[in-house]
Enzyme design. Structure first.
Site, PDB file in Angstrom:
ATOM      1  N   TYR A  52       0.846  -1.301   0.063  1.00  0.00           N
ATOM      2  CA  TYR A  52      -0.182   0.122   0.050  1.00  0.00           C
ATOM      3  C   TYR A  52       0.712   1.151  -0.040  1.00  0.00           C
ATOM      4  CZ  TYR A  52      -4.017  -2.817   0.257  1.00  0.00           C
ATOM      5  OH  TYR A  52      -4.961  -3.780  -0.060  1.00  0.00           O
ATOM      6  N   HIS A 105     -14.378   1.587  -0.072  1.00  0.00           N
ATOM      7  CA  HIS A 105     -13.592   0.425  -0.067  1.00  0.00           C
ATOM      8  C   HIS A 105     -12.213   1.308   0.883  1.00  0.00           C
ATOM      9  CE1 HIS A 105     -14.897  -2.485  -3.283  1.00  0.00           C
ATOM     10  NE2 HIS A 105     -15.798  -2.560  -2.087  1.00  0.00           N
ATOM     11  N   ALA A 215     -14.479   6.102 -20.694  1.00  0.00           N
ATOM     12  CA  ALA A 215     -15.099   6.958 -19.555  1.00  0.00           C
ATOM     13  C   ALA A 215     -14.804   8.476 -19.802  1.00  0.00           C
ATOM     14  CB  ALA A 215     -14.658   6.712 -18.119  1.00  0.00           C
TER      15      ALA A 215
END
Ligand SMILES: [Zn+2]
Length: 233
Positions: A52, A105, A215
């Protein structure tokens, strides 16, 4: 008009954020499932923190794209009639100008203290196990929802979906629950449902309207459509 927008990995991928499934789901030889669970953190906290920390540091190398910017424009017009919920843990919506983003999340730029349960804004590394600024205990973990943990704010999301006139899913695979179930839930409560995705998602047949392409093209065009229907201020 009340709108709920759900965004997923696809919108971030267009900014160059690697998805979990890149490189066959492997990270430095570890299966992603082996670094994104509470069990992994108990067994190998340094490995999980390093994973992370690398993702958090990589945020500096990516920029919001026109889809993120268009959703900020939509928020400016709709205010609290827009509920933006994202499965993404990056900060691209915020940097694109969105002020209220529900990170179901969790977020890379936040740490969760296992000493005092506080969410602490965090931009640096956690791999050296720094003390919590609140309680001083060195138990800061990534503030992300791992496999087997409950997503944040599901009650709030459910209420927003029940009240929505329009539900839009952007850049999601339709494979990850509970988010994959939002379309049917919102539809049952009367929302018109729209998919904006690079390719048909696994749940594409549940949408009233499904448009496929980048997108960065589809989202600004859809936002323009919505803004054109609003009464002039
Ligand atoms: Zn603490």
């Amino acid at each position: 008009m009340r709108v709920v927008v759900l965004t997923g990995a696809g919108i971030s991928a267009e900014s160059g954020v690697p998805t979990f499934r890149d490189a066959d789901g492997l990270w430095e030889g570890h299966r992603v499932e082996d670094v994104a669970t509470p069990e992994a953190y108990e067994a190998q906290p340094s490995v999980v923190q390093a994973f992370y920390d690398a993702r958090r540091a990589a945020l500096a190398t990516v920029e919001p794209n026109p889809a993120h910017v268009a959703l900020a424009r939509l928020e400016a017009a709709l205010g609290d009639r827009l509920f933006l919920v994202t499965q993404n843990i990056d900060d691209l919506h915020e940097r694109g100008g969105s002020r209220h983003v529900h990170h179901m999340h969790g977020e890379l730029r936040s740490a969760l203290c296992r000493g005092c349960d506080q969410h602490v804004p965090w931009t640096g590394d956690l791999g050296d196990f720094p003390p919590c600024p609140g309680c001083g205990v060195a138990e800061l973990r990534p503030d992300v929802v791992w496999f087997g943990e409950v997503p944040y704010g599901m009650d709030q999301i459910q209420v927003a979906l029940q009240r929505a006139d329009v539900f839009v899913s952007i850049g999601t695979s339709g494979a990850v629950y509970p988010a994959a179930g939002f379309v049917q839930f919102a539809g049952r409560y009367g929302a018109r449902t729209i998919e904006l995705n690079l390719q048909p998602s696994e749940g594409t047949e549940y949408f009233d309207d499904a448009r496929h392409g980048p997108a960065g093209v589809l989202v600004p065009a859809w936002v323009d459509e919505v803004l054109a229907t609003l009464e002039p201020a």
